[in-house]
Design a protein around this motif. Structure first.
Motif, PDB file in Angstrom:
ATOM      1  N   ASP A  93     -63.671  80.428  -8.096  1.00  0.00           N
ATOM      2  CA  ASP A  93     -63.666  80.592  -9.546  1.00  0.00           C
ATOM      3  C   ASP A  93     -62.233  80.717 -10.059  1.00  0.00           C
ATOM      4  O   ASP A  93     -61.378  81.334  -9.413  1.00  0.00           O
ATOM      5  CB  ASP A  93     -64.464  81.829  -9.952  1.00  0.00           C
ATOM      6  CG  ASP A  93     -65.971  81.612  -9.826  1.00  0.00           C
ATOM      7  OD1 ASP A  93     -66.387  80.458  -9.615  1.00  0.00           O
ATOM      8  OD2 ASP A  93     -66.723  82.599  -9.940  1.00  0.00           O
ATOM      9  N   GLY A  94     -61.987  80.151 -11.212  1.00  0.00           N
ATOM     10  CA  GLY A  94     -60.675  80.219 -11.838  1.00  0.00           C
ATOM     11  C   GLY A  94     -59.745  79.079 -11.474  1.00  0.00           C
ATOM     12  O   GLY A  94     -58.661  78.954 -12.052  1.00  0.00           O
ATOM     13  N   GLU A  95     -60.133  78.226 -10.516  1.00  0.00           N
ATOM     14  CA  GLU A  95     -59.261  77.143 -10.075  1.00  0.00           C
ATOM     15  C   GLU A  95     -59.298  75.949 -11.028  1.00  0.00           C
ATOM     16  O   GLU A  95     -60.286  75.726 -11.735  1.00  0.00           O
ATOM     17  CB  GLU A  95     -59.662  76.667  -8.677  1.00  0.00           C
ATOM     18  CG  GLU A  95     -59.304  77.636  -7.571  1.00  0.00           C
ATOM     19  CD  GLU A  95     -59.457  77.011  -6.199  1.00  0.00           C
ATOM     20  OE1 GLU A  95     -58.460  77.005  -5.450  1.00  0.00           O
ATOM     21  OE2 GLU A  95     -60.566  76.537  -5.872  1.00  0.00           O
ATOM     22  N   THR A  96     -58.216  75.195 -11.001  1.00  0.00           N
ATOM     23  CA  THR A  96     -58.156  73.890 -11.653  1.00  0.00           C
ATOM     24  C   THR A  96     -58.176  72.839 -10.551  1.00  0.00           C
ATOM     25  O   THR A  96     -57.296  72.816  -9.690  1.00  0.00           O
ATOM     26  CB  THR A  96     -56.877  73.729 -12.493  1.00  0.00           C
ATOM     27  OG1 THR A  96     -56.912  74.660 -13.587  1.00  0.00           O
ATOM     28  CG2 THR A  96     -56.766  72.309 -13.045  1.00  0.00           C
ATOM     29  N   ASP A 116     -67.095  78.776 -13.012  1.00  0.00           N
ATOM     30  CA  ASP A 116     -65.948  79.160 -13.839  1.00  0.00           C
ATOM     31  C   ASP A 116     -64.684  78.486 -13.301  1.00  0.00           C
ATOM     32  O   ASP A 116     -63.825  79.127 -12.687  1.00  0.00           O
ATOM     33  CB  ASP A 116     -65.798  80.683 -13.839  1.00  0.00           C
ATOM     34  CG  ASP A 116     -64.669  81.142 -14.764  1.00  0.00           C
ATOM     35  OD1 ASP A 116     -64.228  80.347 -15.610  1.00  0.00           O
ATOM     36  OD2 ASP A 116     -64.223  82.294 -14.608  1.00  0.00           O
ATOM     37  N   ILE A 117     -64.587  77.182 -13.533  1.00  0.00           N
ATOM     38  CA  ILE A 117     -63.451  76.390 -13.063  1.00  0.00           C
ATOM     39  C   ILE A 117     -63.071  75.379 -14.140  1.00  0.00           C
ATOM     40  O   ILE A 117     -63.809  75.166 -15.103  1.00  0.00           O
ATOM     41  CB  ILE A 117     -63.778  75.629 -11.751  1.00  0.00           C
ATOM     42  CG1 ILE A 117     -65.013  74.741 -11.958  1.00  0.00           C
ATOM     43  CG2 ILE A 117     -63.974  76.600 -10.597  1.00  0.00           C
ATOM     44  CD1 ILE A 117     -65.354  73.875 -10.761  1.00  0.00           C
TER      45      ILE A 117
END
Length: 252
Positions: A93-96, A116-117
């Motif tokens: 989660d949170g990665e691009t 959530d990415i």
């Protein structure tokens, strides 16, 4: 017709046409559906052709004719699902991340809905899968549209990708031959190359039939990938040969 003659006929036909259906062979040889399917399975195990949904494909077909998106979606479906499932476990989660074109990547995209990415892609098919997610942010890179694969390529796509950075990039290919990773279209290859160069971690998703095959354009070297993710049907000989270039992971 003797079995040996039947197998020779099938090989000759698939090599001359590129793709042949089970129904075509049944009508030509006047034998049962079950017999032909057993013949095709035997020829695939012998490395003479590639089984696809409803028929068979020549091993060199993609060198002369780029498979359509629909044709690719019928090949190695179960193997692609296991590869995509493992790849999804690598994403936090949170990665691009960057997702390239290809049917295996599309299966991966379906597993990332409402994660959530942030996803960057030049594949319209991947964009369609993620565009209505309530949580996943998706950015579609524009450019010249290639209808054959549903991707955006060319100078605009190259420029837009060149200024972006990714924690991980996931791409596929048409063939891997020794250290060369190949595809049909130079334009698509160049886009993939830029995305990979801008990613901290690089992953190649390739089912077992992609190994020891080559297509028109080499766009990356196998040793530059962090991992190649494949399926359990890869042979031990092939696995040992390609492990000299990079780490090979069996998806499950």
């Amino acid at each position: 017709m003797l079995k040996k003659e039947r197998l020779r006929y099938i090989c000759d036909k698939v090599n001359s046409k590129g793709i042949i259906t089970v129904n075509e062979i049944i009508q030509a040889l006047n034998v049962s559906d079950m017999t032909i399917r057993r013949d095709l399975d035997e020829l695939e195990k012998a490395g003479k052709l590639l089984r696809i949904h409803g028929g068979a494909q020549s091993l060199t077909y993609s060198l002369d004719h780029e498979l359509s998106h629909l044709e690719k979606s019928t090949v190695q479906v179960n193997e692609k699902q296991t590869i995509a499932l493992y790849a999804s476990s690598l994403i936090q989660d949170g990665e691009t991340i960057y997702l390239g074109p290809g049917t295996t990547i599309q299966i991966l995209a379906t597993l990332l809905r409402d994660r959530d990415i942030r996803v960057i892609t030049n594949s319209y098919h991947v964009f369609e899968i993620l565009m209505f997610s309530n949580l996943t942010k998706v950015i579609l890179i524009g450019g010249e549209y290639r209808n054959q694969t549903g991707t955006f390529v060319g100078p605009i796509a190259n420029h837009d990708l060149s200024v972006l950075k990714f924690s991980k990039a996931f791409i596929s290919c048409n063939g891997i031959f020794n250290d060369a990773v190949t595809t049909y279209s130079p334009d698509e290859g160049e886009v993939q190359k830029i995305a990979l160069n801008n990613a901290r971690n690089k992953y190649l998703l390739a089912d077992n039939k992609k190994f020891s095959r080559e297509d028109f354009y080499t766009y990356y070297n196998l040793h530059d990938f962090d991992q190649v993710i494949t399926d359990e049907h890869i042979s031990n000989d092939v696995l040992q040969h390609y492990e000299q270039y990079t780490e090979i992971i069996i998806g499950h």
